[in-house]
Scaffold this active site. Structure first.
Site, PDB file in Angstrom:
ATOM      1  N   ASP A 146      -6.798 -32.488   3.113  1.00  0.00           N
ATOM      2  CA  ASP A 146      -8.167 -31.967   3.125  1.00  0.00           C
ATOM      3  C   ASP A 146      -9.061 -32.780   4.059  1.00  0.00           C
ATOM      4  O   ASP A 146     -10.185 -33.144   3.715  1.00  0.00           O
ATOM      5  CB  ASP A 146      -8.748 -31.956   1.709  1.00  0.00           C
ATOM      6  N   LYS A 199     -15.652 -40.513  -8.999  1.00  0.00           N
ATOM      7  CA  LYS A 199     -15.501 -39.068  -8.779  1.00  0.00           C
ATOM      8  C   LYS A 199     -14.893 -38.438 -10.013  1.00  0.00           C
ATOM      9  O   LYS A 199     -13.890 -38.926 -10.541  1.00  0.00           O
ATOM     10  CB  LYS A 199     -14.621 -38.778  -7.570  1.00  0.00           C
ATOM     11  N   VAL A 226     -19.488 -36.855  -7.297  1.00  0.00           N
ATOM     12  CA  VAL A 226     -19.380 -38.296  -7.070  1.00  0.00           C
ATOM     13  C   VAL A 226     -20.668 -38.961  -7.553  1.00  0.00           C
ATOM     14  O   VAL A 226     -21.770 -38.507  -7.241  1.00  0.00           O
ATOM     15  CB  VAL A 226     -19.141 -38.624  -5.586  1.00  0.00           C
ATOM     16  N   MET A 252     -15.129 -28.869  -6.116  1.00  0.00           N
ATOM     17  CA  MET A 252     -14.448 -29.098  -7.388  1.00  0.00           C
ATOM     18  C   MET A 252     -14.869 -30.375  -8.097  1.00  0.00           C
ATOM     19  O   MET A 252     -14.534 -30.580  -9.252  1.00  0.00           O
ATOM     20  CB  MET A 252     -12.928 -29.148  -7.176  1.00  0.00           C
TER      21      MET A 252
END
Length: 296
Positions: free
Chosen positions: A150, A49, A34, A31
């Site tokens: 995550d 990011k 960076v 998604m």
């Protein structure tokens, strides 16, 4: 803009985002992207990011802002510092400390390709020490009501000169005291996702315990012993249907260097029922420290 893969980094080089100017692409995931950027106000290089708004809903954007700001309060040697959170017409973004290192996922992949079979896994003690530091960082975050959601090798950066593990991407974490349904829209990565995340149940720090245990399992065996899945949805369904039978073999069956006590530790941390997992990350880390003390 429908996919992160379609974004051409060259089109963004030189653009200003917040107080920063984009210099070069560093990495990209499902998604976000960076970049190395230059922070003009403080005259330093930082990591930036960006998450395209086209990939998320307006409601998710609102919660991203709230959660990234909450994550910015975290100050721990094994958590990447977040400097600034904001948005442009096209992106949500946050800036972080730029750390020279490699993602744990890259180190695992490199080891897998070693021509010497005995060196296709990272050293066991080093792997356990990395995970212990990650657990200590997560415990600190949980103490501030922030659940990462995550944890995976790609989100653990190993600093070059010190081998210090640094947990990344707290900017897409969930503030656990916020129980609203919308705040759970940004999920995790299927391989590491706890069952309660899949079911969209209330998530707490034990989801991070599950993900960290999956990561540890992956680090100490040649391959995770899971049923083959052709799609992410099939993988998630397998987890819910098979429950504690999802991982088909024990760690010691795949790595003869492991004592069976490791089977018990990982099995507990990976319990389908979160009430049967370790209560806290520190409890999990104490068991790993005990394993090191007794066997390594």
């Amino acid at each position: 803009m429908t996919s992160i893969k379609e974004i051409k980094a060259d089109n963004l080089i030189g653009q200003d985002v917040g107080t920063c100017t984009i210099l070069d692409e560093l990495a990209r995931g499902g998604m976000g992207m960076v970049f190395i950027a230059y922070q003009r106000t403080l005259r330093r290089r930082i990591a930036l990011k960006i998450l395209p708004k086209s990939l998320i809903t307006p409601t998710t954007a609102q919660f991203f802002q709230q959660e990234a700001e909450a994550a910015a309060i975290l100050s721990h040697p094994n958590i990447i510092p977040i400097y600034e959170v904001g948005e442009t017409d096209d992106f949500l973004f946050f800036t972080m400390q730029l750390v020279e290192g490699r993602a744990l996922s890259d180190l695992i992949k490199k080891a897998r390709k070693n021509i010497i079979p005995s060196k296709r896994l990272l050293p066991l003690k080093a792997s356990l020490l990395i995970v212990i530091k990650v657990l200590e960082a997560l415990d600190y975050a949980h103490g501030h009501d922030i659940v990462h959601r995550d944890i995976k090798p790609a989100n653990i950066l190993i600093e070059n000169h010190s081998n210090r593990p640094i947990v990344m991407d707290f900017g897409v974490a969930k503030v656990s005291r916020d129980s609203s349904e919308e705040s759970s829209l940004i999920l995790g990565t299927p391989t590491y996702m706890a069952p309660e995340q899949i079911s969209n149940d209330k998530v707490d720090g034990r989801a991070d315990i599950y993900a960290t245990a999956t990561m540890l399992f992956e680090m100490i065996v040649p391959r995770l012993p899971c049923p083959k899945a052709n799609t992410s949805m099939e993988l998630l369904n397998n987890k819910l249907e098979l429950k504690n039978r999802y991982f088909r073999r024990k760690p010691s069956e795949l790595n003869p260097a492991l004592i069976k006590e490791m089977d018990l530790i990982i099995s507990k941390a990976l319990s389908f029922d979160r009430d049967k997992r370790f209560d806290t990350c520190l409890e999990f880390s104490r068991y790993l420290k005990g394993y090191i003390k007794r066997y390594l």
